[in-house]
Design a protein around this motif. Structure first.
Motif, short mmCIF file in Angstrom:
data_model
loop_
_atom_site.label_atom_id
_atom_site.label_comp_id
_atom_site.label_asym_id
_atom_site.label_seq_id
_atom_site.Cartn_x
_atom_site.Cartn_y
_atom_site.Cartn_z
N HIS A 302 0.87 -1.19 0.00
CA HIS A 302 0.00 0.00 0.00
C HIS A 302 0.90 1.23 0.00
N ASP A 303 1.00 1.88 -1.15
CA ASP A 303 1.86 3.05 -1.30
C ASP A 303 1.04 4.33 -1.33
N LEU A 304 1.70 5.42 -1.00
CA LEU A 304 1.12 6.75 -1.15
C LEU A 304 1.63 7.35 -2.46
N GLU A 305 0.96 8.39 -2.92
CA GLU A 305 1.34 9.00 -4.19
C GLU A 305 1.42 10.52 -4.04
N ILE A 306 2.49 11.07 -4.58
CA ILE A 306 2.65 12.52 -4.60
C ILE A 306 1.67 13.10 -5.62
N SER A 307 0.93 14.12 -5.19
CA SER A 307 0.04 14.81 -6.13
C SER A 307 0.14 16.30 -5.85
N LYS A 308 -0.01 17.09 -6.90
CA LYS A 308 0.08 18.54 -6.74
C LYS A 308 -1.19 19.17 -7.27
N ALA A 309 -1.74 20.08 -6.45
CA ALA A 309 -3.00 20.70 -6.81
C ALA A 309 -2.89 21.42 -8.15
N VAL A 310 -3.95 21.28 -8.94
CA VAL A 310 -3.94 21.93 -10.26
C VAL A 310 -4.44 23.36 -10.10
N ASN A 311 -3.57 24.20 -9.58
CA ASN A 311 -3.89 25.62 -9.46
C ASN A 311 -2.59 26.39 -9.47
N ILE A 312 -2.68 27.68 -9.31
CA ILE A 312 -1.50 28.53 -9.45
C ILE A 312 -0.47 28.30 -8.34
N THR A 313 -0.96 27.82 -7.18
CA THR A 313 -0.04 27.64 -6.06
C THR A 313 0.76 26.35 -6.16
N GLN A 314 0.26 25.39 -6.94
CA GLN A 314 0.92 24.09 -7.08
C GLN A 314 1.22 23.47 -5.70
N GLU A 315 0.21 23.46 -4.83
CA GLU A 315 0.39 22.93 -3.49
C GLU A 315 0.73 21.45 -3.52
N LEU A 316 1.61 21.06 -2.62
CA LEU A 316 1.97 19.65 -2.50
C LEU A 316 0.88 18.90 -1.74
N MET A 317 0.47 17.79 -2.31
CA MET A 317 -0.53 16.95 -1.66
C MET A 317 -0.08 15.50 -1.74
N ILE A 318 -0.52 14.70 -0.80
CA ILE A 318 -0.23 13.27 -0.76
C ILE A 318 -1.56 12.54 -0.84
N ASN A 319 -1.74 11.71 -1.89
CA ASN A 319 -3.03 11.03 -2.08
C ASN A 319 -4.20 12.00 -2.05
N GLN A 320 -3.98 13.15 -2.64
CA GLN A 320 -4.99 14.21 -2.72
C GLN A 320 -5.33 14.85 -1.37
N VAL A 321 -4.50 14.62 -0.39
CA VAL A 321 -4.70 15.21 0.95
C VAL A 321 -3.61 16.26 1.17
N LYS A 322 -4.02 17.42 1.63
CA LYS A 322 -3.10 18.55 1.79
C LYS A 322 -2.26 18.41 3.06
N ILE A 323 -0.97 18.75 2.95
CA ILE A 323 -0.10 18.86 4.12
C ILE A 323 -0.30 20.27 4.70
N VAL A 324 -0.93 20.34 5.85
CA VAL A 324 -1.29 21.64 6.43
C VAL A 324 -0.26 22.12 7.46
N ALA A 325 0.54 21.22 7.97
CA ALA A 325 1.57 21.60 8.96
C ALA A 325 2.86 20.87 8.63
N PRO A 326 3.59 21.33 7.60
CA PRO A 326 4.82 20.65 7.21
C PRO A 326 5.90 20.76 8.29
N ASN A 327 6.67 19.69 8.42
CA ASN A 327 7.79 19.66 9.37
C ASN A 327 7.36 20.10 10.77
N MET A 328 6.21 19.63 11.19
CA MET A 328 5.66 20.03 12.48
C MET A 328 6.61 19.68 13.62
N PHE A 329 7.18 18.49 13.56
CA PHE A 329 8.24 18.08 14.47
C PHE A 329 9.31 17.38 13.65
N GLU A 330 10.55 17.65 13.98
CA GLU A 330 11.64 17.03 13.23
C GLU A 330 12.82 16.74 14.15
#
Length: 353
Positions: A302-330
């Protein structure tokens, strides 16, 4: 002549050691919760006096003193077994007060375990301690020779004290090596064996500074409000550790709501694993991957897939789900990204909630 001229150092050294040990943990003990169902120092004073006397006769002077002064460290249930650490392992300790408290709690169990009881158990049996649900494991049991080792440490003085609800054994050294340098970096300072829900040994203690510190991950998730996902991860952690115990880096995608917590254990584990990659990828590293690139997860096939929103921002999404808090803890070993909602596995039932 040299030996006789230093005779006075022994009692002074011992007295200072006891005082340091007591003072080091006294502050930490103020925060211990009180349980009115447990006997008080007054009601068990004669028992503690006898136990301390037996410990001193066997050479465990520091634990003997602490048991009388602060029995709360070792006794938190109607029955208790204490594994006394030698004076030599404590006197030179440079740990902070709470590290010492944790060390002593890891050498006490809420079970009553005489040497006879220990010899009846099989090698690989685990039993709980008073420290945060951490277990110890029997790594050697020889009933004929009456030899027991716990976490590879010999029970050198079996049955020092057996009276009523209290059992005490002396051990050759501490059950764990603690390095305070690693505490502030998120690694677990008590290196305990990994046991399953049946209290059977899965893996002996491994060097936690070289693997993912899952307890720290769960604690961070809870502190940031991802409580339901933290609960889900904690409940399936045994399964992950069973086949991924030496995993040294991960990426965790944490959803704010995780309704699968109430799902059957097999389904819950598969979905939790579906949110974890077996390597660390920061947001920038994810963003550098091409669209439709696949990401292997801890869920087999069961893999995930990189997807990017088709709009001007080209937001990074994973399986069509938005990353809302990148690098929250590292940390060096893991990174946690907050996502807007849980990933869906379309072929599984009840995953569209």
């Amino acid at each position: 002549m040299a030996c006789s001229s230093n005779w006075w150092r022994a009692p002074v050294y011992f007295t200072v050691s006891v005082l340091l040990a007591f003072l080091a943990i006294s502050t930490a003990l103020r925060s211990l919760p009180r349980d009115n169902s447990l006997p008080t120092k007054t009601t068990i004073a004669p028992l503690l006096l006898d136990a301390s006397s037996a410990l001193r006769k066997s050479g465990f002077n520091i634990i003997a003193t602490l048991l009388q002064i602060t029995p709360e460290i070792f006794i938190s249930s109607p029955h208790s077994t204490i594994f006394a650490i030698p004076d030599s392992s404590i006197a030179n300790a440079s740990h902070t007060s709470w590290l010492l408290k944790h060390l002593f709690q890891y050498h006490a169990s809420p079970l009553q375990l005489s040497m006879k009881d220990l010899l009846k158990k099989h090698r690989g049996s685990c039993f709980p301690t008073l420290f945060r649900g951490k277990n110890v494991a029997l790594t050697k049991v020889d009933e004929k020779e009456r030899v027991v080792e716990i976490n590879h440490v010999l029970v050198s003085h079996p049955d020092i004290f057996l009276n009523g609800p209290l059992t005490i054994h002396g051990v050759l050294g501490p059950f764990t090596s603690m390095d305070p340098r690693y505490v502030n970096q998120g690694w677990d300072h008590i290196q305990a064996p990994i046991c399953d829900s049946n209290l059977s040994l899965i893996s002996e203690a491994i060097d936690t500074k070289n693997v993912v510190e899952w307890t720290h991950v769960i604690r961070l998730l809870s502190s940031k409000g991802f409580v339901s996902f933290a609960i889900g991860l904690n409940s399936v952690l045994d399964g992950i550790l069973y086949d991924k115990m030496k995993l040294n880096s991960v990426t965790v995608f944490a959803p704010p709501e995780f309704s699968f917590v109430a799902s059957a254990s097999s389904l819950l584990e598969k979905i939790v694993r579906f949110h974890i990659l077996p390597r660390k990828l920061t947001y920038m590293e994810l963003a550098s991957l091409p669209a439709n690139a696949t990401l292997s997860t801890l869920a087999p096939d069961h893999d995930l897939e990189i997807s990017k929103a088709v709009n001007i921002t080209q937001e990074l999404m994973i399986n069509q789900v938005k990353i809302v808090a990148p690098n929250m803890f590292e940390s060096k070993k893991f990174v946690i990204h907050g996502i807007s909602q849980a990933f869906k596995l379309d072929e599984l039932p009840n995953t569209s909630r």
